[in-house]
Design a protein around this motif. Structure first.
Motif, mmCIF file in Angstrom:
data_model
loop_
_atom_site.group_PDB
_atom_site.id
_atom_site.type_symbol
_atom_site.label_atom_id
_atom_site.label_comp_id
_atom_site.label_asym_id
_atom_site.label_seq_id
_atom_site.Cartn_x
_atom_site.Cartn_y
_atom_site.Cartn_z
ATOM 1 N N LEU A 1 0.834 -1.200 0.000
ATOM 2 C CA LEU A 1 0.000 0.000 0.000
ATOM 3 C C LEU A 1 0.870 1.252 0.000
ATOM 4 O O LEU A 1 0.564 2.227 -0.690
ATOM 5 C CB LEU A 1 -0.944 0.004 1.203
ATOM 6 N N ASP A 2 1.952 1.223 0.752
ATOM 7 C CA ASP A 2 2.861 2.367 0.805
ATOM 8 C C ASP A 2 3.451 2.651 -0.576
ATOM 9 O O ASP A 2 3.532 3.807 -0.995
ATOM 10 C CB ASP A 2 3.971 2.104 1.828
ATOM 11 N N ALA B 1 2.042 2.126 -3.301
ATOM 12 C CA ALA B 1 0.954 2.693 -4.108
ATOM 13 C C ALA B 1 0.521 4.058 -3.585
ATOM 14 O O ALA B 1 -0.398 4.663 -4.132
ATOM 15 C CB ALA B 1 -0.236 1.736 -4.123
ATOM 16 N N GLY B 2 1.163 4.536 -2.509
ATOM 17 C CA GLY B 2 0.814 5.835 -1.943
ATOM 18 C C GLY B 2 -0.478 5.827 -1.148
ATOM 19 O O GLY B 2 -1.145 6.853 -1.037
ATOM 20 N N ILE B 3 -0.814 4.676 -0.594
ATOM 21 C CA ILE B 3 -2.074 4.518 0.147
ATOM 22 C C ILE B 3 -1.762 4.174 1.596
ATOM 23 O O ILE B 3 -0.957 3.284 1.875
ATOM 24 C CB ILE B 3 -2.938 3.409 -0.482
ATOM 25 N N VAL B 4 -2.421 4.885 2.512
ATOM 26 C CA VAL B 4 -2.257 4.627 3.945
ATOM 27 C C VAL B 4 -3.605 4.226 4.524
ATOM 28 O O VAL B 4 -4.597 4.947 4.364
ATOM 29 C CB VAL B 4 -1.725 5.872 4.685
ATOM 30 N N LEU B 5 -3.638 3.062 5.165
ATOM 31 C CA LEU B 5 -4.827 2.648 5.913
ATOM 32 C C LEU B 5 -4.481 2.824 7.393
ATOM 33 O O LEU B 5 -3.773 2.000 7.977
ATOM 34 C CB LEU B 5 -5.177 1.186 5.625
ATOM 35 N N PRO B 6 -4.943 3.913 8.015
ATOM 36 C CA PRO B 6 -4.533 4.230 9.384
ATOM 37 C C PRO B 6 -4.865 3.145 10.406
ATOM 38 O O PRO B 6 -4.151 2.996 11.392
ATOM 39 C CB PRO B 6 -5.304 5.510 9.713
ATOM 40 N N SER B 7 -5.908 2.382 10.169
ATOM 41 C CA SER B 7 -6.321 1.377 11.141
ATOM 42 C C SER B 7 -5.798 -0.017 10.825
ATOM 43 O O SER B 7 -6.214 -0.986 11.453
ATOM 44 C CB SER B 7 -7.856 1.332 11.219
ATOM 45 N N LEU B 8 -4.898 -0.151 9.854
ATOM 46 C CA LEU B 8 -4.372 -1.458 9.479
ATOM 47 C C LEU B 8 -3.660 -2.083 10.665
ATOM 48 O O LEU B 8 -2.803 -1.465 11.294
ATOM 49 C CB LEU B 8 -3.395 -1.302 8.296
ATOM 50 N N ALA C 1 -13.478 8.053 1.647
ATOM 51 C CA ALA C 1 -13.913 7.623 0.320
ATOM 52 C C ALA C 1 -12.812 7.797 -0.720
ATOM 53 O O ALA C 1 -12.638 6.934 -1.596
ATOM 54 C CB ALA C 1 -15.165 8.391 -0.091
ATOM 55 N N ASP C 2 -12.031 8.875 -0.637
ATOM 56 C CA ASP C 2 -10.968 9.078 -1.623
ATOM 57 C C ASP C 2 -9.878 8.019 -1.512
ATOM 58 O O ASP C 2 -9.314 7.577 -2.511
ATOM 59 C CB ASP C 2 -10.381 10.492 -1.525
ATOM 60 N N VAL C 3 -9.608 7.560 -0.305
ATOM 61 C CA VAL C 3 -8.615 6.504 -0.109
ATOM 62 C C VAL C 3 -9.155 5.191 -0.669
ATOM 63 O O VAL C 3 -8.427 4.439 -1.326
ATOM 64 C CB VAL C 3 -8.234 6.369 1.378
ATOM 65 N N ALA C 4 -10.424 4.903 -0.436
ATOM 66 C CA ALA C 4 -11.036 3.694 -0.980
ATOM 67 C C ALA C 4 -10.971 3.695 -2.497
ATOM 68 O O ALA C 4 -10.682 2.667 -3.130
ATOM 69 C CB ALA C 4 -12.483 3.575 -0.508
ATOM 70 N N LEU C 5 -11.194 4.843 -3.105
ATOM 71 C CA LEU C 5 -11.138 4.956 -4.556
ATOM 72 C C LEU C 5 -9.713 4.743 -5.062
ATOM 73 O O LEU C 5 -9.492 4.039 -6.048
ATOM 74 C CB LEU C 5 -11.677 6.322 -4.985
ATOM 75 N N ARG C 6 -8.717 5.324 -4.388
ATOM 76 C CA ARG C 6 -7.322 5.117 -4.783
ATOM 77 C C ARG C 6 -6.926 3.655 -4.649
ATOM 78 O O ARG C 6 -6.220 3.107 -5.500
ATOM 79 C CB ARG C 6 -6.393 6.002 -3.959
ATOM 80 N N LEU C 7 -7.410 3.007 -3.608
ATOM 81 C CA LEU C 7 -7.141 1.584 -3.413
ATOM 82 C C LEU C 7 -7.759 0.765 -4.544
ATOM 83 O O LEU C 7 -7.120 -0.134 -5.105
ATOM 84 C CB LEU C 7 -7.674 1.130 -2.049
ATOM 85 N N ALA C 8 -8.989 1.068 -4.898
ATOM 86 C CA ALA C 8 -9.659 0.361 -5.996
ATOM 87 C C ALA C 8 -8.889 0.539 -7.303
ATOM 88 O O ALA C 8 -8.691 -0.433 -8.052
ATOM 89 C CB ALA C 8 -11.090 0.856 -6.149
ATOM 90 N N HIS C 9 -8.430 1.758 -7.581
ATOM 91 C CA HIS C 9 -7.656 2.007 -8.798
ATOM 92 C C HIS C 9 -6.336 1.229 -8.775
ATOM 93 O O HIS C 9 -5.928 0.668 -9.793
ATOM 94 C CB HIS C 9 -7.388 3.495 -8.988
ATOM 95 N N ALA C 10 -5.681 1.192 -7.639
ATOM 96 C CA ALA C 10 -4.413 0.459 -7.520
ATOM 97 C C ALA C 10 -4.638 -1.031 -7.743
ATOM 98 O O ALA C 10 -3.838 -1.686 -8.425
ATOM 99 C CB ALA C 10 -3.794 0.705 -6.150
#
Length: 69
Positions: A23-24, A26-33, A52-61
């Motif tokens: 995730l890192d 891909a530039g994505i941070v899940l704070p509660s991971l 929602a924007d993080v969920a969308l970035r995750l889906a795109h990745a």
């Protein structure tokens, strides 16, 4: 097709760290991971809630890695 280990063969902390690193990149941070402490025998990784924007970035990745995308 990539063969993945059976769920009982995977250490939850190792899986969480691999996921965090991917995730890192891909530039994505899940704070509660984290690892779910209430179910150690199940080896659950808690993904938590995200904006929602993080969920969308995750889906795109994920779709970028999907040959059918």
């Amino acid at each position: 097709m990539v063969k993945t280990p059976e769920s009982q063969d995977v250490d939850a902390f190792t899986a969480m760290e691999y996921l965090r690193a991917a995730l890192d990149r891909a530039g994505i941070v899940l704070p509660s991971l984290g690892v779910d402490p209430a179910s150690p025998r199940l080896g659950l990784v808690e993904l938590g809630r995200v904006r929602a924007d993080v969920a969308l970035r995750l889906a795109h990745a994920l779709r970028r890695g999907d040959p059918a995308a």
